[in-house]
Design an enzyme around this catalytic site. Structure first.
Site, PDB file in Angstrom:
ATOM      1  N   HIS A  51       0.850  -1.078  -0.052  1.00  0.00           N
ATOM      2  CA  HIS A  51       0.040   0.090  -0.014  1.00  0.00           C
ATOM      3  C   HIS A  51       0.707   1.251   0.064  1.00  0.00           C
ATOM      4  O   HIS A  51       2.210   1.268   0.340  1.00  0.00           O
ATOM      5  CB  HIS A  51      -0.850  -0.088   1.314  1.00  0.00           C
ATOM      6  CG  HIS A  51      -1.958  -1.107   1.099  1.00  0.00           C
ATOM      7  ND1 HIS A  51      -3.027  -1.230   2.210  1.00  0.00           N
ATOM      8  CD2 HIS A  51      -2.211  -2.058   0.116  1.00  0.00           C
ATOM      9  CE1 HIS A  51      -3.744  -2.101   1.875  1.00  0.00           C
ATOM     10  NE2 HIS A  51      -3.323  -2.830   0.522  1.00  0.00           N
ATOM     11  N   GLU A  53       1.183   3.626   2.021  1.00  0.00           N
ATOM     12  CA  GLU A  53       1.741   3.949   3.269  1.00  0.00           C
ATOM     13  C   GLU A  53       3.191   3.390   3.318  1.00  0.00           C
ATOM     14  O   GLU A  53       4.078   3.919   3.901  1.00  0.00           O
ATOM     15  CB  GLU A  53       0.986   3.603   4.369  1.00  0.00           C
ATOM     16  CG  GLU A  53      -0.582   4.478   4.511  1.00  0.00           C
ATOM     17  CD  GLU A  53      -1.582   3.746   3.783  1.00  0.00           C
ATOM     18  OE1 GLU A  53      -1.233   3.130   2.845  1.00  0.00           O
ATOM     19  OE2 GLU A  53      -2.710   3.853   4.112  1.00  0.00           O
ATOM     20  N   CYS A  85      -1.870  -1.004   7.430  1.00  0.00           N
ATOM     21  CA  CYS A  85      -1.098   0.235   7.507  1.00  0.00           C
ATOM     22  C   CYS A  85      -1.157   1.121   8.810  1.00  0.00           C
ATOM     23  O   CYS A  85      -0.333   1.911   9.034  1.00  0.00           O
ATOM     24  CB  CYS A  85      -1.593   1.224   6.077  1.00  0.00           C
ATOM     25  SG  CYS A  85      -1.222   0.315   4.581  1.00  0.00           S
ATOM     26  N   THR A 162     -25.169   9.561 -34.365  1.00  0.00           N
ATOM     27  CA  THR A 162     -23.988   8.590 -34.126  1.00  0.00           C
ATOM     28  C   THR A 162     -23.516   8.000 -35.121  1.00  0.00           C
ATOM     29  O   THR A 162     -22.387   7.683 -35.444  1.00  0.00           O
ATOM     30  CB  THR A 162     -24.469   7.506 -32.989  1.00  0.00           C
ATOM     31  OG1 THR A 162     -25.380   6.903 -33.574  1.00  0.00           O
ATOM     32  CG2 THR A 162     -24.728   8.288 -31.850  1.00  0.00           C
ATOM     33  N   ALA A 165     -28.055   6.086 -41.414  1.00  0.00           N
ATOM     34  CA  ALA A 165     -28.892   5.282 -41.338  1.00  0.00           C
ATOM     35  C   ALA A 165     -28.647   3.666 -41.850  1.00  0.00           C
ATOM     36  O   ALA A 165     -29.091   2.633 -41.036  1.00  0.00           O
ATOM     37  CB  ALA A 165     -30.098   5.462 -42.031  1.00  0.00           C
ATOM     38  N   ASP A 201     -20.005  -3.443 -36.076  1.00  0.00           N
ATOM     39  CA  ASP A 201     -18.947  -2.748 -36.015  1.00  0.00           C
ATOM     40  C   ASP A 201     -17.355  -3.451 -35.966  1.00  0.00           C
ATOM     41  O   ASP A 201     -16.198  -2.825 -35.927  1.00  0.00           O
ATOM     42  CB  ASP A 201     -18.556  -1.250 -34.799  1.00  0.00           C
ATOM     43  CG  ASP A 201     -19.904  -0.510 -34.892  1.00  0.00           C
ATOM     44  OD1 ASP A 201     -20.490  -0.449 -35.927  1.00  0.00           O
ATOM     45  OD2 ASP A 201     -19.876   0.221 -33.926  1.00  0.00           O
ATOM     46  N   GLU A 301     -19.811   1.012 -23.743  1.00  0.00           N
ATOM     47  CA  GLU A 301     -19.583   1.519 -25.251  1.00  0.00           C
ATOM     48  C   GLU A 301     -20.419   0.715 -25.961  1.00  0.00           C
ATOM     49  O   GLU A 301     -19.952  -0.461 -26.498  1.00  0.00           O
ATOM     50  CB  GLU A 301     -18.038   1.011 -25.553  1.00  0.00           C
ATOM     51  CG  GLU A 301     -17.013   2.296 -24.780  1.00  0.00           C
ATOM     52  CD  GLU A 301     -15.658   2.149 -25.465  1.00  0.00           C
ATOM     53  OE1 GLU A 301     -15.664   2.638 -26.930  1.00  0.00           O
ATOM     54  OE2 GLU A 301     -14.830   1.683 -24.831  1.00  0.00           O
ATOM     55  N   GLY A 303     -24.147   0.668 -28.547  1.00  0.00           N
ATOM     56  CA  GLY A 303     -24.888   1.122 -29.684  1.00  0.00           C
ATOM     57  C   GLY A 303     -26.233   2.010 -28.775  1.00  0.00           C
ATOM     58  O   GLY A 303     -26.303   1.573 -27.567  1.00  0.00           O
TER      59      GLY A 303
HETATM   60 ZN   LIG Z   1      -3.171  -0.283   3.717  1.00  0.00          ZN
END
Ligand SMILES: [Zn+2]
Length: 371
Positions: A51, A53, A85, A162, A165, A201, A301, A303
């Protein structure tokens, strides 16, 4: 105290280095300060590694005695994959600990700071808390609600369309926007899409080093910790030979009979049965399952249909809408499939950021609380 803010800002800057690699853990930074000077710095790079720390204390060494530690998240007090920690800070003999925020896990919140206080250390929490919360919105949401943070990325023309057609939509936005999308993917635990996108796509939704635009260190971390690609395919319409499946391991969420599981497994993919109706996966149940697997941030992500489905059930936390300087015309496809009849049904959003990205614009919007 103003210097508390300045030092915490530096700790947050360090924490941000973990943006692409710490999940399922939060991004955390730490600095050790003595006599107004920074004597140790650390940030958490990835799960299983020390971590923040620990890194900062290691750098400070003996000089940590009597110093102040600035941490962007309450130091942990439980035995996980690494020792707590809070104990390390006590052992090092720091005199004061400043935290940006408490641990968002309701079961442990405050216990790390309590342990420090009990050891006679001066404790302060809440310095630059808003910034710290924003950095770990996904981790915090998962801890507090059992759901991941859902970010929906969309790309549209100036007239809000977007694709043509016919479905033709390649490269509406420029390379800077595509690079920004790569970084959105890289910071997410999951990139989620739908059958329409993968079928029409040839989308792979992978993270590509050459388009990330990060330095070597962060790039290597991001690529070592790629997002899981999740395909929602309620009726299992997508064949296993499309580029999406060829590009690596994926999770397929479906409500079709799971008899096909072995077929997906043989190709290295996982088939997940999720309850649903009429061939539509229950999105909330899927998100709950993803959160239980440690998923903090989900990037959608997809349509207009799937994006609209997320919006309709109120599961979107943030929209990232890229706007290209093009007009696609009135026969082109809309941003979202969101049939509304009356103005009072229209969802209200709040725009929280708007900036130029190359020749395109990025609009960041969140659901408005009074909508
Ligand atoms: Zn920690």
């Amino acid at each position: 105290m103003n210097s508390d803010h300045a030092f915490m800002a530096r700790a947050l800057e360090l924490a941000r280095k973990g943006l692409y690699s710490t999940h399922p853990n939060p991004r955390v930074g730490c600095i050790i300060v003595k006599d107004g000077r920074i004597i140790g710095e650390g940030w958490h790079a990835k799960a299983g590694e020390p971590h923040a720390e620990v890194h900062a204390l290691r750098q400070a060494g003996e000089r940590a005695r009597g110093a102040t530690a600035y941490v962007t998240l309450e130091p942990c007090s439980h035995h996980g994959r690494t020792p707590p920690c809070a104990d390390a800070l006590v052992t090092a003999g720091v005199a004061r600990v400043v935290a940006a925020m408490q641990d968002p896990n309701p079961q442990v919140a405050g216990s790390g700071l309590r342990r420090l206080a009990e050891a006679g250390i001066e404790v302060l929490s809440g310095v630059l808390e808003a910034e710290a919360r924003a950095l770990n919105a996904g981790f915090i949401k998962r801890m507090e609600s059992g759901l991941p943070f859902v970010r929906v990325k969309l790309a549209m023309s100036l007239d809000g369309r977007t694709a043509m057609a016919s479905g033709e939509s390649k490269w509406i936005t420029g390379s800077a926007a595509r690079s920004a999308v790569q970084r959105l993917r890289a910071r997410s635990s999951v990139v989620l899409t739908g059958a329409d996108t993968v079928l029409s796509d040839d989308a792979r939704l992978t993270v590509r080093n050459e388009e990330l635009g990060l330095g070597a260190e962060l790039s290597a971390l991001a690529l070592g910790c790629p997002p899981l690609r999740v395909l929602i395919d309620g009726r299992l319409r997508v064949p296993l030979d499309v580029p999406f499946f060829q590009a690596g391991t994926a999770l397929v969420a479906t409500c079709a009979a799971a008899t096909a599981r072995d077929r997906y497994q043989a190709e290295g993919h996982e088939l997940l049965a999720v309850p649903g109706s009429n061939g539509h996966v229950d999105l909330r149940k899927l998100l709950v399952e993803l959160a239980s697997r440690g998923v903090n941030e989900v990037l959608v992500e997809a349509g207009p249909r799937l994006a609209g489905a997320f919006a309709r059930v109120g599961l979107v936390d943030e929209y990232q809408i890229f706007m290209a300087p093009k007009l696609l015309g009135s026969t082109a496809r809309p941003l979202m499939d969101l049939p509304l009849a009356r103005m009072d049904e229209a969802p209200s959003l709040k725009i929280v950021d708007m900036r130029a990205v190359g020749e395109d614009w990025l609009i960041v919007a969140v659901p408005s609380p009074d909508a």
